[in-house]
Design a protein around this motif. Structure first.
Motif: not given
Length: 283
Positions: A135-137, A149-153
């Protein structure tokens, strides 16, 4: 906030089996014996995946809808003003492999469900099915303003389950679902990214086209100060030709696995529950 440094590779249960080995195992288990079919009519019990797979070549379109909490009363029209919807396509790639893709308000979701061993009459007593999802939030609150600082990972969520069911009779089927799920980003500082749960559920057919379904998941390593609860869902299935219509109440508004396994906020004891339905149409 805890997060993983690198992508977690999806764990595939029984990875030592090759495709040929897996098919051989299934053929051996059912050779000369009758498979037990239709332990569950829906691809899900309520929230938990069931051991049912789509038949080869079948395409399902699923609309899953969860209204807001009934606790709001008339102020939110008992939850009708605050709903979450998931649109999902499920395809039977082979007799033993089902794949899906879904989109809901908080996540994109891609999954595979595959038969390992079937239940057979006067033979192996259980159906064993593997399930893995990514899943991708896409929660709107996960933006650059709130989380610079959030990244795709950090948005990735992995779920791995073994689904073990037994059809005891034409009326009663039960299932256990040992589960591992990993959230690369967790809200609670004290919560491990890798989490474990034990799901359980069942179906009791009380009329020709009607059954009662219940599922529950016990989180096994939830942090002591977590605000989240274990999900409990109760509902009914109605079979109408090419449709299965599932109506239920749950203390979780989340639809994808990590949403209800790790982030359930409702409380049955306080009347903080959500009405919802799953509508399945097969082509």
């Amino acid at each position: 906030m805890k997060k993983s440094i690198a992508l977690l590779v999806l764990l595939v249960p029984f990875l030592s089996f090759s495709q040929d080995d897996l098919l051989k195992e299934i053929d051996t288990a059912s050779a000369g014996k009758e498979r037990v079919e239709s332990a569950f009519k829906g691809l899900k019990i309520v929230n938990l995946e069931s051991t049912k797979l789509a038949a080869k070549g079948d395409l399902y379109f699923i609309v899953a809808h969860r209204f807001g909490s009934t606790e709001g009363g008339f102020k939110t029209f008992f939850g009708l003003d605050d709903a979450v919807t998931q649109l999902k396509f499920v395809y039977g790639a082979t007799e033993w492999l089902t794949v899906s893709a879904a989109r809901s308000e908080p996540a994109y979701d891609f999954s595979a469900k595959y038969s390992l061993v079937p239940q057979v009459k006067d033979g192996f007593p259980f159906s064993i099915v593997g399930f893995n999802s990514l899943a991708i939030n896409i929660d709107k609150s996960f933006n650059e303003t709130n989380f610079p600082n959030m990244e795709f990972n950090d948005r990735l969520i992995f779920v791995n389950q073994i689904l073990i069911s037994r059809k005891f009779s034409e009326k009663l089927s039960l299932e256990l679902a040992p589960t591992h799920f990993h959230e690369n980003y967790v809200i609670d500082d004290e919560q491990d990214n890798s989490q474990f749960a034990l799901g359980m559920g069942g179906r009791y057919k009380f009329a020709k086209r009607w059954s009662m379904n219940v599922d529950y998941a016990a989180h096994l390593n939830r942090s002591s100060d977590s605000p989240f609860k274990n999900p409990l869902s109760i509902g009914v299935d109605l079979e109408t030709g090419g449709h299965v219509f599932q109506m239920h109440f749950s203390n979780s508004q989340g639809i994808h696995e990590a949403g209800f396994l790790g982030n359930t906020i409702g409380d049955w004891g306080k009347g903080d529950i959500f009405f919802g339905f799953n509508l399945l149409r097969v082509f």
